[in-house]
Design an enzyme around this catalytic site. Structure first.
Site, PDB file in Angstrom:
ATOM      1  N   ASP A  87       0.845  -1.202   0.000  1.00 29.51           N
ATOM      2  CA  ASP A  87       0.000   0.000   0.000  1.00 29.51           C
ATOM      3  C   ASP A  87       0.883   1.257   0.000  1.00 29.51           C
ATOM      4  OD1 ASP A  87       0.853  -0.200   2.607  1.00 29.51           O
ATOM      5  OD2 ASP A  87      -1.133  -0.056   3.519  1.00 29.51           O
ATOM      6  N   LYS A  99      -0.523  -9.549   2.723  1.00 28.66           N
ATOM      7  CA  LYS A  99       0.219  -9.044   3.889  1.00 28.66           C
ATOM      8  C   LYS A  99      -0.749  -8.196   4.718  1.00 28.66           C
ATOM      9  CE  LYS A  99       3.589  -5.811   3.511  1.00 28.66           C
ATOM     10  NZ  LYS A  99       3.009  -4.652   4.228  1.00 28.66           N
ATOM     11  N   GLU A 149      -1.045  -5.814   8.304  1.00 28.17           N
ATOM     12  CA  GLU A 149      -0.411  -5.155   9.441  1.00 28.17           C
ATOM     13  C   GLU A 149      -1.179  -5.457  10.720  1.00 28.17           C
ATOM     14  OE1 GLU A 149       0.286  -0.946   8.915  1.00 28.17           O
ATOM     15  OE2 GLU A 149       1.091  -1.258   6.899  1.00 28.17           O
ATOM     16  N   GLU A 203       9.170  -4.191  10.197  1.00 27.92           N
ATOM     17  CA  GLU A 203       9.518  -2.857   9.677  1.00 27.92           C
ATOM     18  C   GLU A 203      10.076  -1.984  10.800  1.00 27.92           C
ATOM     19  OE1 GLU A 203       6.723  -0.978   7.064  1.00 27.92           O
ATOM     20  OE2 GLU A 203       7.893   0.871   6.992  1.00 27.92           O
TER      21      GLU A 203
HETATM   22  O1  KIV Z   1       3.546  -1.042   1.508  1.00 30.33           O
HETATM   23  C1  KIV Z   1       4.732  -1.389   1.480  1.00 30.33           C
HETATM   24  O2  KIV Z   1       5.463  -1.208   0.498  1.00 30.33           O
HETATM   25  C2  KIV Z   1       5.274  -2.051   2.639  1.00 30.33           C
HETATM   26  C3  KIV Z   1       6.761  -2.052   2.762  1.00 30.33           C
HETATM   27  C4  KIV Z   1       7.217  -0.746   3.288  1.00 30.33           C
HETATM   28  C5  KIV Z   1       7.232  -3.179   3.526  1.00 30.33           C
HETATM   29  O3  KIV Z   1       4.557  -2.502   3.481  1.00 30.33           O
END
Ligand code: KIV
Length: 259
Positions: free
Chosen positions: A43, A112, A114, A181
């Site tokens: 994102d 992915k 968070e 991160e």
């Molecule tokens: O959105 C993204 O590119 C990420 C990276 C910073 C790991 O989550």
């Protein structure tokens, strides 16, 4: 070799994993040709190619659109797409609907998400539904409005214990890898040694099982880059010079030639 979550897990302790972000077919193909193991449709789309200040305004429709473009590049690299802002905090049914869109319409092979132990039950239910999940802990950029900015996590005992507990809960929930991160390097090393799935770091030191960077940062296309980034090219300058030459030739009549 076409990567799967299994081939990614099997690289832990054998070879470092390389992940690069991409948001369209051209950049995905280039990352794949360069041998990336994973392509992240992050994102970070929001604060790079879409021109927002951060990742918060990125919607599921935007993520599906860009993930589908990346998937059309048919890469060997595993395509991982980000669940956008707050989606892990919806009801499970709505989360599953969004996840299904990224997989079915976008062609993502993994998602992915968070969040730490607090979302582990939802991660487990997604995994039970057949969705491969990469966890994302340490700094969670989708929390930027609450945090009031970006900062490193894991340098004190309380944060170190929380990150380790988050990683273990998410591994237990079935995450196939864990992104760390802006995490203190010693904490990232401790997590990497404590879980059986690969860790992928960004601003988290060299002990992680792999590294990820945002393509615009690697290539010198971003106006500002975080301090941990290494730029491997200055494409911004190259592109500007090419556009300038084209504009000069159009204005001078040198291009196009002939009638
Ligand atoms: O959105 C993204 O590119 C990420 C990276 C910073 C790991 O989550």
């Amino acid at each position: 070799m076409k990567h799967t979550t299994k081939s990614i897990i099997n690289k832990k302790g054998v070879e470092k994993l390389v992940m690069i972000t991409a948001y369209d077919a051209i950049f995905a193909r280039l990352a794949d040709k360069a041998g990336a193991d994973l392509i992240l449709v992050g994102d970070s789309l929001g604060n790079t190619f879409l021109g927002f200040d951060n990742t918060v305004p990125v919607t599921i429709d935007m993520m599906v659109h860009h993930t589908a473009a990346v998937s059309r590049a048919k890469t060997n690299a595993l395509v991982v797409a980000d669940m956008p802002f707050a989606s892990a905090h919806h009801s499970f049914d709505r989360l599953l609907d969004d996840a299904k869109r990224l997989v079915q319409e976008g062609g993502a092979q993994a998602l992915k998400i968070e969040g730490g132990a607090i979302i582990a039950d939802k991660v487990k239910r997604l995994v039970d539904a057949g969705i491969a999940v990469m966890a994302h802990i340490g700094l969670e950029p989708q929390q930027v409005l609450r945090l009031g900015g970006y900062k490193k996590f894991g340098a004190n005992d309380a944060e170190r214990a929380k990150i380790l507990a988050d990683a273990k809960a998410l591994e237990e929930a079935g995450a196939f890898s864990i992104l760390l991160e802006m995490t203190d390097a010693d904490t990232a090393k401790l997590v990497t040694e404590s879980v059986s799935v690969p860790t992928i770091g960004i601003g988290a030191g060299s002990a992680c099982d792999g590294q990820v960077l945002v393509c615009a940062d690697i290539l010198g296309l971003s106006e500002k880059v975080p301090p941990f980034v290494k730029q491997y090219a200055k494409l911004g300058e190259t592109i500007e010079a090419a556009y300038r030459s084209y504009a000069d030739e159009v204005r001078s009549g040198k291009f196009p030639q002939g009638k």
